[in-house]
Scaffold this active site. Structure first.
Site, PDB file in Angstrom:
ATOM      1  N   SER A   1      -6.679   0.222  -5.874  1.00  0.00           N
ATOM      2  CA  SER A   1      -5.832   1.103  -6.873  1.00  0.00           C
ATOM      3  C   SER A   1      -5.229   0.268  -7.883  1.00  0.00           C
ATOM      4  O   SER A   1      -4.697   1.057  -8.863  1.00  0.00           O
ATOM      5  CB  SER A   1      -4.576   1.444  -5.757  1.00  0.00           C
TER       6      SER A   1
ATOM      7  N   ASP B   1       5.821   0.972  -7.724  1.00  0.00           N
ATOM      8  CA  ASP B   1       6.286   1.565  -6.336  1.00  0.00           C
ATOM      9  C   ASP B   1       6.297   0.337  -5.418  1.00  0.00           C
ATOM     10  O   ASP B   1       6.351  -0.668  -5.739  1.00  0.00           O
ATOM     11  CB  ASP B   1       5.424   2.568  -5.999  1.00  0.00           C
TER      12      ASP B   1
ATOM     13  N   HIS C   1       2.646  -1.389  -6.151  1.00  0.00           N
ATOM     14  CA  HIS C   1       1.901  -1.204  -7.538  1.00  0.00           C
ATOM     15  C   HIS C   1       2.688  -1.566  -8.689  1.00  0.00           C
ATOM     16  O   HIS C   1       3.984  -1.989  -8.319  1.00  0.00           O
ATOM     17  CB  HIS C   1       1.203   0.098  -7.587  1.00  0.00           C
TER      18      HIS C   1
END
Ligand SMILES: *[C@@H]1O[C@H](CO)[C@@H](O)[C@H](O)[C@H]1NC(C)=O
Ligand SMILES: *[C@@H]1O[C@H](CO)[C@@H](O)[C@H](O)[C@H]1NC(C)=O
Ligand SMILES: *[C@@H]1O[C@H](CO)[C@@H](O)[C@H](O)[C@H]1NC(C)=O
Length: 349
Positions: free
Chosen positions: A32, A314, A317
């Protein structure tokens, strides 16, 4: 105007008026931290195509990037002279003449990591059919020239480490840690050899950041400091990856690499946030609960206003500001952050 956004626009403008891109194409693989939307087109709940993701992207659009705006690949693409980062391979309308992004949020080196996502092995299978098409279109000589001069940008390992923690029965011990890292390295070696077989020569590998310092890891750490065990695993994995790359460099003819030491980059920010324009390096910008890291970044999450001053977007991330920092240092940093050569050197090499 957002300063990083400004940097990106200036770089993109330079790319337009100056030379064209310094390499023919970018091919992106991994997790991600580099996915720019493949999971939007894949049957998984692990998606980032809703607010507040993308709040600082042009138009405030959530794109599938795990970021308030751009990610590292967007910044690297601009620095390398591309008008934009390569599109997600799975998106229906796309121009892949300058590469494609095969990465999938939640995916791992191991097929068992993130079972609903696209593991590295499948990402490489997708690339294999992509490369077959390329050969049909260009002829095999042109295709192999194209692939051998393109950059292969890979972000492996973060979810495998998360899976290790989730699956660990009790605290990890010396033996299980080392055994797990060995398995990851052997599997990663197969993946890299497969890409080499398909024509890849220039590899940029992103190392793990100090994952023990992620907002979510701090929750379970004494005094909310960095989780030592997590950082230890990341360090060992990174060292093992650089050893593997060294070995591949001396066995596979023409194989070249640059390893991004994101661990060192982020450790420097943690030690001296002000020097990097950061104010909050522990809590997430978007989330909820302790460290704003107990809930994912959803439309009802708590969102910080001063996003450029946050290291973390977050629970795990990074903010666009941090992704930009990683890209800048990896592109043109010295050996302690870009080993043994930086991406600019790899591109020119
Ligand atoms: C290969 O080319 C065919 C025909 O143009 C196309 O339908 C297919 O989607 C392509 N596959 C890949 C992996 O690019
Ligand atoms: C890898 O090996 C080649 C020789 O083929 C060398 O020119 C290159 O600089 C080496 N190192 C890296 C980091 O790519
Ligand atoms: C790379 O960094 C060096 C030293 O910090 C600097 O002199 C040079 O201008 C930079 N080059 C680019 C293309 O950013």
């Amino acid at each position: 105007m957002d300063i990083n956004y400004f940097i990106l626009i200036s770089l993109a403008a330079m790319a337009c008026i100056g030379e064209s891109a310094s390499v023919p194409a970018l091919y992106v693989f991994g997790d991600s931290l580099v996915d720019n939307g493949n999971n939007n087109y894949w049957s998984t709940v692990l998606k980032a195509n809703y607010p507040h993701n993308g709040v600082d992207f042009p138009g405030g659009t959530p794109t599938g990037r795990w970021s308030n705006g751009y990610n590292t690949i967007d910044f690297l693409a601009a620095m390398l002279g591309f008008k934009s980062a390569p599109p997600p391979f799975l998106s229906p309308v796309k121009d892949t003449s300058q590469g494609a992004n095969f990465a999938s949020g939640g995916s791992g080196i191991l097929d068992t990591t993130g079972p609903t996502t696209i593991p590295l092995s499948t990402q490489i299978k997708f690339f294999q059919s992509f490369a077959q098409n390329l050969t049909q279109q260009m002829g095999s000589q042109q295709a192999s020239l194209h692939l051998s001069t393109s950059l292969f940008l890979i972000s492996p390992g973060s979810n495998d480490m998360a899976a290790y923690y989730a699956g660990a029965a009790g605290p990890p011990n010396e033996i299980t840690k080392q055994r797990y890292i060995n398995t990851l390295i052997q599997t990663l070696e197969n993946h890299l050899r497969n890409l080499y077989q398909l024509g890849a020569r220039k590899f940029w590998i992103q190392g793990l950041y100090c994952i023990g310092c992620a907002p979510v890891a701090r929750i379970i750490s004494p005094l909310r400091g960095c989780l030592e065990d997590g950082n230890d695993l990341a360090k060992r994995f990174n060292t093992a990856v650089t050893q593997l790359l060294d070995r591949l460099n001396s066995t596979l003819v023409g194989m070249k690499y640059s390893h991004a030491n994101v661990f060192n980059m982020m450790s420097a920010v943690l030690a001296n946030p002000n020097a990097f324009g950061m104010k909050e390096v522990r809590s997430a910008c978007c989330g909820g609960g302790i460290n704003n890291a107990m809930l994912p970044c959803t439309p009802i999450a708590i969102l910080c206003p001063n996003r450029n001053e946050y290291l973390f977007w977050d629970f795990v991330h990074l903010t666009q500001a941090t992704y930009n920092l990683v890209a800048l240092q990896s592109f043109n940093g010295s050996q302690n952050v870009a080993t043994p050569i930086n991406l600019m050197q790899l591109a020119q090499n």
